[in-house]
Design a protein around this motif. Structure first.
Motif, PDB file in Angstrom:
ATOM      1  N   ASP A 102       0.875  -1.048  -0.122  1.00 45.47           N
ATOM      2  CA  ASP A 102      -0.119   0.157  -0.028  1.00 45.47           C
ATOM      3  C   ASP A 102       0.866   1.303   0.096  1.00 45.47           C
ATOM      4  O   ASP A 102       0.403   2.255   0.502  1.00 45.47           O
ATOM      5  CB  ASP A 102      -1.105   0.178   1.148  1.00 45.47           C
ATOM      6  CG  ASP A 102      -1.735  -1.324   1.323  1.00 45.47           C
ATOM      7  OD1 ASP A 102      -2.194  -1.765   0.320  1.00 45.47           O
ATOM      8  OD2 ASP A 102      -2.133  -1.781   2.267  1.00 45.47           O
ATOM      9  N   GLY A 157      -4.667 -12.621   8.871  1.00 44.50           N
ATOM     10  CA  GLY A 157      -5.266 -11.237   8.293  1.00 44.50           C
ATOM     11  C   GLY A 157      -5.280 -11.372   6.896  1.00 44.50           C
ATOM     12  O   GLY A 157      -5.018 -10.350   6.594  1.00 44.50           O
ATOM     13  N   THR A 158      -5.142 -12.359   6.214  1.00 46.26           N
ATOM     14  CA  THR A 158      -5.026 -12.405   4.708  1.00 46.26           C
ATOM     15  C   THR A 158      -6.226 -11.432   4.130  1.00 46.26           C
ATOM     16  O   THR A 158      -7.210 -11.196   4.762  1.00 46.26           O
ATOM     17  CB  THR A 158      -5.208 -13.884   4.306  1.00 46.26           C
ATOM     18  OG1 THR A 158      -6.553 -14.139   4.358  1.00 46.26           O
ATOM     19  CG2 THR A 158      -4.269 -14.774   5.010  1.00 46.26           C
ATOM     20  N   THR A 159      -6.226 -11.410   2.989  1.00 46.32           N
ATOM     21  CA  THR A 159      -7.194 -10.482   2.089  1.00 46.32           C
ATOM     22  C   THR A 159      -8.416 -11.465   1.759  1.00 46.32           C
ATOM     23  O   THR A 159      -9.232 -11.041   1.235  1.00 46.32           O
ATOM     24  CB  THR A 159      -6.423 -10.224   0.763  1.00 46.32           C
ATOM     25  OG1 THR A 159      -5.924 -11.222  -0.109  1.00 46.32           O
ATOM     26  CG2 THR A 159      -5.503  -9.107   1.072  1.00 46.32           C
ATOM     27  N   ARG A 219     -10.527  -2.834   4.930  1.00 46.65           N
ATOM     28  CA  ARG A 219     -10.171  -2.834   6.159  1.00 46.65           C
ATOM     29  C   ARG A 219      -9.490  -1.460   6.780  1.00 46.65           C
ATOM     30  O   ARG A 219      -8.621  -0.999   5.859  1.00 46.65           O
ATOM     31  CB  ARG A 219      -9.126  -4.048   6.675  1.00 46.65           C
ATOM     32  CG  ARG A 219     -10.063  -5.283   6.634  1.00 46.65           C
ATOM     33  CD  ARG A 219      -9.115  -6.410   6.867  1.00 46.65           C
ATOM     34  NE  ARG A 219      -7.811  -6.553   5.902  1.00 46.65           N
ATOM     35  CZ  ARG A 219      -7.046  -7.450   6.010  1.00 46.65           C
ATOM     36  NH1 ARG A 219      -7.028  -8.313   7.013  1.00 46.65           N
ATOM     37  NH2 ARG A 219      -5.993  -7.796   4.828  1.00 46.65           N
ATOM     38  N   ASN A 224      -4.755 -10.119  -4.333  1.00 48.14           N
ATOM     39  CA  ASN A 224      -4.766  -9.494  -2.971  1.00 48.14           C
ATOM     40  C   ASN A 224      -4.321  -8.049  -3.057  1.00 48.14           C
ATOM     41  O   ASN A 224      -4.375  -7.186  -2.274  1.00 48.14           O
ATOM     42  CB  ASN A 224      -3.880 -10.568  -2.091  1.00 48.14           C
ATOM     43  CG  ASN A 224      -2.509 -10.794  -3.043  1.00 48.14           C
ATOM     44  OD1 ASN A 224      -2.172 -10.448  -4.078  1.00 48.14           O
ATOM     45  ND2 ASN A 224      -1.608 -11.409  -2.067  1.00 48.14           N
ATOM     46  N   VAL A 269       3.087 -12.842   6.662  1.00 46.07           N
ATOM     47  CA  VAL A 269       3.659 -12.102   5.372  1.00 46.07           C
ATOM     48  C   VAL A 269       2.705 -12.889   4.343  1.00 46.07           C
ATOM     49  O   VAL A 269       1.769 -13.622   4.656  1.00 46.07           O
ATOM     50  CB  VAL A 269       5.039 -12.816   4.944  1.00 46.07           C
ATOM     51  CG1 VAL A 269       6.089 -12.099   5.795  1.00 46.07           C
ATOM     52  CG2 VAL A 269       5.048 -14.271   5.144  1.00 46.07           C
ATOM     53  N   THR A 270       2.751 -12.447   2.991  1.00 49.58           N
ATOM     54  CA  THR A 270       2.081 -13.069   1.789  1.00 49.58           C
ATOM     55  C   THR A 270       2.974 -14.229   1.408  1.00 49.58           C
ATOM     56  O   THR A 270       4.078 -14.304   1.810  1.00 49.58           O
ATOM     57  CB  THR A 270       1.774 -12.011   0.709  1.00 49.58           C
ATOM     58  OG1 THR A 270       0.989 -12.826  -0.091  1.00 49.58           O
ATOM     59  CG2 THR A 270       3.171 -11.634   0.181  1.00 49.58           C
ATOM     60  N   VAL A 279      -1.637  -3.654   6.834  1.00 51.84           N
ATOM     61  CA  VAL A 279      -3.030  -4.252   7.233  1.00 51.84           C
ATOM     62  C   VAL A 279      -2.759  -5.782   7.581  1.00 51.84           C
ATOM     63  O   VAL A 279      -1.967  -6.336   7.170  1.00 51.84           O
ATOM     64  CB  VAL A 279      -3.944  -4.283   5.816  1.00 51.84           C
ATOM     65  CG1 VAL A 279      -4.895  -3.312   6.051  1.00 51.84           C
ATOM     66  CG2 VAL A 279      -3.060  -4.411   4.631  1.00 51.84           C
ATOM     67  N   GLN A 328       2.297  -5.973  -3.266  1.00 55.74           N
ATOM     68  CA  GLN A 328       2.503  -6.006  -1.628  1.00 55.74           C
ATOM     69  C   GLN A 328       4.172  -5.324  -1.571  1.00 55.74           C
ATOM     70  O   GLN A 328       4.208  -4.153  -2.114  1.00 55.74           O
ATOM     71  CB  GLN A 328       2.709  -7.435  -1.249  1.00 55.74           C
ATOM     72  CG  GLN A 328       1.478  -8.333  -1.166  1.00 55.74           C
ATOM     73  CD  GLN A 328       0.917  -8.586  -2.617  1.00 55.74           C
ATOM     74  OE1 GLN A 328       1.599  -9.373  -3.366  1.00 55.74           O
ATOM     75  NE2 GLN A 328      -0.200  -8.548  -2.988  1.00 55.74           N
TER      76      GLN A 328
END
Ligand code: IMP
Length: 430
Positions: free
Chosen positions: A14, A129-131, A304, A39, A239-240, A274, A225
């Protein structure tokens, strides 16, 4: 002059990469996404109209630019065509001449999204807290050799045979987590029309990129990301599931490293994240609220509220190093306006020692504490400013502190969401 420029996020995503890709991509011949999937949410404002792109590279908004979705992107065919329709409604036709998608891209299928959500609910307070876009389960299937790839989707027999192999085990997992198994026939019927729409876009995207570079064309790589969300180099396990750093662009795209490469590290003038995981400079008081309100810090993909806090120079130094960044884009400097003093984390203290470059794994160390310095703020609205010399002294000093701290030049400063609200100090392609 670089013929190849990589746009990479230096924080937890972001950072404003969508705007940077939109601006710099206009001067590229090809813009390529090389990792992640839906994502991502790259927000671009063109002539006052907000467009959020999840899978299609932001370069699509610049006529004449060819866009590529590479083999290491996990492609969600259901939402891809929603995005194509939204772009068409905004006057941007997405044709196979404009967009090439790798035949080898692994797909995000309905069972990946179901597994993502079921696992998150089962994890309780330990959730990432994934997308909820199925990214982790799709990458697990890719490396577990259970993936269904874009080319499989375009052939009914191949798709059915592949799903017949992989679906039973996925269904067992879904049932184990309390979900409802998917029927093979329903899934095939649902997916086949998407395969027909997808087929004209499929290509050997490594060849597209390689031949563009061989012809001396400009190629811009767009990462999604951010460095601190990288599966190897980030705040693992929060992490992703992909490699988000700059130099991953080449192996993930299926090309060798070009001879001259520029890496523009994109960072907000403060920090946000996030989802769960450590964030040592997070501010849950007035400063954090100022950032969230003035910076409209709400997720582009999930809506969110983003967690907000001070700039973290030690983490940024780490990210500059990991990416080999050669220049910086500082985004949302205007959001810091209206504050008397601005805190910046300049170092960390741990075990009686001061550290100036922090590895994200240290964020889990209970003894780690950020060291803050406060610098003067400014009251002026920066949005109308078009050159660095016209910025208030304290805003210039803030940029200088970033530049000196990170040891590379700031070439672009963003002072608002619109394309026009940008100051270039140097051409990032040079
Ligand atoms: P996933 O990528 O959906 O599996 O989510 C894993 C973590 O990465 C979560 O903390 C997400 O909030 C975060 N994340 C994933 N994509 C983005 C993004 O584009 N921007 C910011 N955070 C992201």
């Amino acid at each position: 002059m670089s013929r190849c420029l990589i746009v990479v996020g230096l924080q937890w995503g972001d950072e404003g990469k969508g705007k940077v890709v939109d601006l710099l991509g206009a001067e590229a011949d090809v813009v390529a996404r090389y990792q992640g999937g839906a994502n991502a949410g790259h927000t671009v404002v063109v002539s006052g109209r907000k467009v959020i792109l999840h899978q299609i590279p932001s370069g699509i908004l610049s006529p004449g630019v060819r866009c590529v979705i590479g083999p290491a992107v996990v492609l969600d065919p259901e939402t891809l065509f929603d995005e194509v329709s939204e772009l068409a409604a905004a006057g941007h036709e997405v044709t196979p001449a404009r967009l090439a998608i790798s035949r080898a891209a692994n797909l995000v299928l309905p069972y990946h999204k179901a597994l993502d959500r079921l696992r998150e609910s089962a994890a309780g307070p330990g959730r990432i807290g994934t997308t909820g876009r199925g990214i982790g389960p799709a990458y697990e299937d890719m490396v577990g050799r259970r993936g269904v790839r874009a080319s499989d989707l375009c052939d009914a027999d191949r798709l059915r045979a592949r799903l017949a192999v992989v679906l039973p085990e996925r269904n067992a997992l879904i049932r184990h987590l309390g979900g409802e198994a998917l029927a093979l026939d329903d899934l095939v019927d649902h997916l086949l029309p998407l395969g027909q729409s997808l087929a004209p876009f499929l290509a050997d995207t490594g060849e597209v990129l390689d031949s563009a570079l061989a012809r001396g064309q400009r190629v811009l790589f767009e990462s999604a990301q951010g460095t601190l969300l990288d599966v190897l180099h980030g705040t693992y396990p929060f992490v992703t599931s992909s490699l988000t750093t700059a130099m991953a662009a080449f192996p993930l795209s299926g090309i060798g490293c070009p001879s001259k490469v520029g890496v523009i590290g994109v960072m907000k003038a403060y920090t946000t994240r996030v989802g769960s995981g450590p964030f040592p400079t997070e501010d849950t008081g007035d400063f954090g609220r100022h950032l969230r309100t003035r910076g409209a810090e709400f997720g582009a993909t999930t809506g969110r509220p983003r967690r907000c806090g001070a700039l973290d120079l030690p983490a940024l130094k780490y990210a500059v190093r990991v990416n080999g960044a050669t220049q910086l884009a500082v985004m949302k400097l205007d959001v810091l306006g209206g504050l008397d003093r601005i805190p910046i984390c300049t170092a960390y203290r741990v075990g009686g020692k001061t550290i100036e470059v922090v590895h994200p794994d240290r964020f889990f160390d209970p003894g780690l504490t950020p060291v803050f310095e406060e610098v003067p703020g400014w009251s002026e609205d920066l949005r109308g400013i078009r050159d660095v010399a016209s910025l208030p002294d304290s805003a210039r000093a803030y940029l200088q502190m970033v530049e000196e701290g990170l040891g590379i030049p700031v070439t672009l400063v963003s002072l608002g969401s619109d394309r026009a609200e940008t100051v270039f100090r140097r051409d990032p392609w040079r």
